[in-house]
Design a protein around this motif. Sequence first.
Motif, mmCIF file in Angstrom:
data_model
loop_
_atom_site.group_PDB
_atom_site.id
_atom_site.type_symbol
_atom_site.label_atom_id
_atom_site.label_comp_id
_atom_site.label_asym_id
_atom_site.label_seq_id
_atom_site.Cartn_x
_atom_site.Cartn_y
_atom_site.Cartn_z
ATOM 1 N N TRP A 50 15.044 -1.799 5.015
ATOM 2 C CA TRP A 50 14.980 -1.074 5.404
ATOM 3 C C TRP A 50 14.746 -0.053 4.970
ATOM 4 C CZ3 TRP A 50 16.903 -0.029 10.236
ATOM 5 C CH2 TRP A 50 16.957 1.167 10.572
ATOM 6 N N ARG A 53 11.743 0.918 6.111
ATOM 7 C CA ARG A 53 11.182 0.433 7.467
ATOM 8 C C ARG A 53 10.109 1.619 7.855
ATOM 9 N NH1 ARG A 53 15.931 3.509 6.968
ATOM 10 N NH2 ARG A 53 15.950 5.717 7.722
ATOM 11 N N HIS A 54 9.839 3.161 7.645
ATOM 12 C CA HIS A 54 9.412 3.541 8.032
ATOM 13 C C HIS A 54 7.588 3.721 7.633
ATOM 14 C CE1 HIS A 54 12.122 6.169 9.361
ATOM 15 N NE2 HIS A 54 12.390 6.887 7.905
ATOM 16 N N ILE A 56 6.846 0.225 7.187
ATOM 17 C CA ILE A 56 6.848 -1.134 7.967
ATOM 18 C C ILE A 56 5.982 -0.142 9.047
ATOM 19 C CG2 ILE A 56 7.944 -3.263 9.344
ATOM 20 C CD1 ILE A 56 9.468 -2.913 6.818
ATOM 21 N N SER A 149 7.837 -7.128 3.976
ATOM 22 C CA SER A 149 7.842 -6.123 4.968
ATOM 23 C C SER A 149 5.983 -6.479 5.691
ATOM 24 C CB SER A 149 7.669 -4.644 3.604
ATOM 25 O OG SER A 149 8.408 -4.274 3.016
ATOM 26 N N SER A 153 5.288 -6.028 9.417
ATOM 27 C CA SER A 153 4.737 -5.344 9.886
ATOM 28 C C SER A 153 3.604 -6.141 10.920
ATOM 29 C CB SER A 153 4.194 -4.961 8.092
ATOM 30 O OG SER A 153 3.841 -3.601 9.203
#
Length: 309
Positions: A50, A53-54, A56, A149, A153
């Motif tokens: 989490w 997340r940016h 990914i 990730s 992604s």
Amino acid sequence: MSDTTQDGAVAVSDRPSPDDGLSAAELAGKYGLAVSGARPGLVEYVRQLWGRRHFILAFSQAKLTAQYSQAKLGQLWQVATPLLNAAVYYFIFGLILKASRGMSHDTYIPFLVTGVFVFTFTQSSIMAGVRAISGNLGLVRALHFPRASLPISFALQQLQQLLFSMLVLFVVAIAFGSYPGLSWLLIVPVLVLQFLFNTGLALIVARLGAKTPDLAQLMPFILRTWMYTSGVMFSISNMLVGRPEWVIRALQVNPAAIYMDLMRYALIDGYGASHLPPHVWAIATFWAVLLAAGGFVYFWKAEERYGRG
């Protein structure tokens, strides 16, 4: 500590270390050391993901942009490729083999295009996932981050590509008489469930591909077989009329067929509920949850082995 020798001199000996007799694990625990790249607990792993997340999202967007950067038509190939595939399949299966049995011309063409687009979403997610670790070893070995990730992604990249292609799919549906209605709202849960399913599959093949890179060469044959048994080019219920009921149901609960048929049901006016197996939404949810949760745990268990040769 000191001792007196026979000639009266004083000999100094080393004081015993308080660490004498401790094992490597005990020493590490005493001084707060941890194994480099050790697998964190499952909850901590989710927390780390989490936090990335940016990364990914940005990584998936960068990959999507770079995918067709060398082609003159650029991002248009995201739509052109599945449309060309659909045209080939229509010529072979629709015109020559008459696989459209039981469906009108205005139903079969959007039926076929929808199947190609939706199956390509799963197919591309798997092919990208199988190379997620083995194809990015430099990144894996250079930086410390949760390795999940990467396959997540890549699955997100394919979702973005499908969303771009959906605009063309809407145009095709409307051109053949299927106009927007309340059923089109079902597209959202279908895509969510299929994305979860695809992500779980990408995580599974990413672990397998990290250990056996040759899997990337075998996977196209597996996916082609899966495509031909999933009803991409034909309606399973129409094509297998007269076959045992259990054979039809077994092919219909195939997850690739489930997500394709739900999307067709949502988009195409001439494709009714009679083409869907019983409890179709429960089956679609089951496949999504099973693969997403199972694939995530399966990938996480090998976290500390990725990139170690």
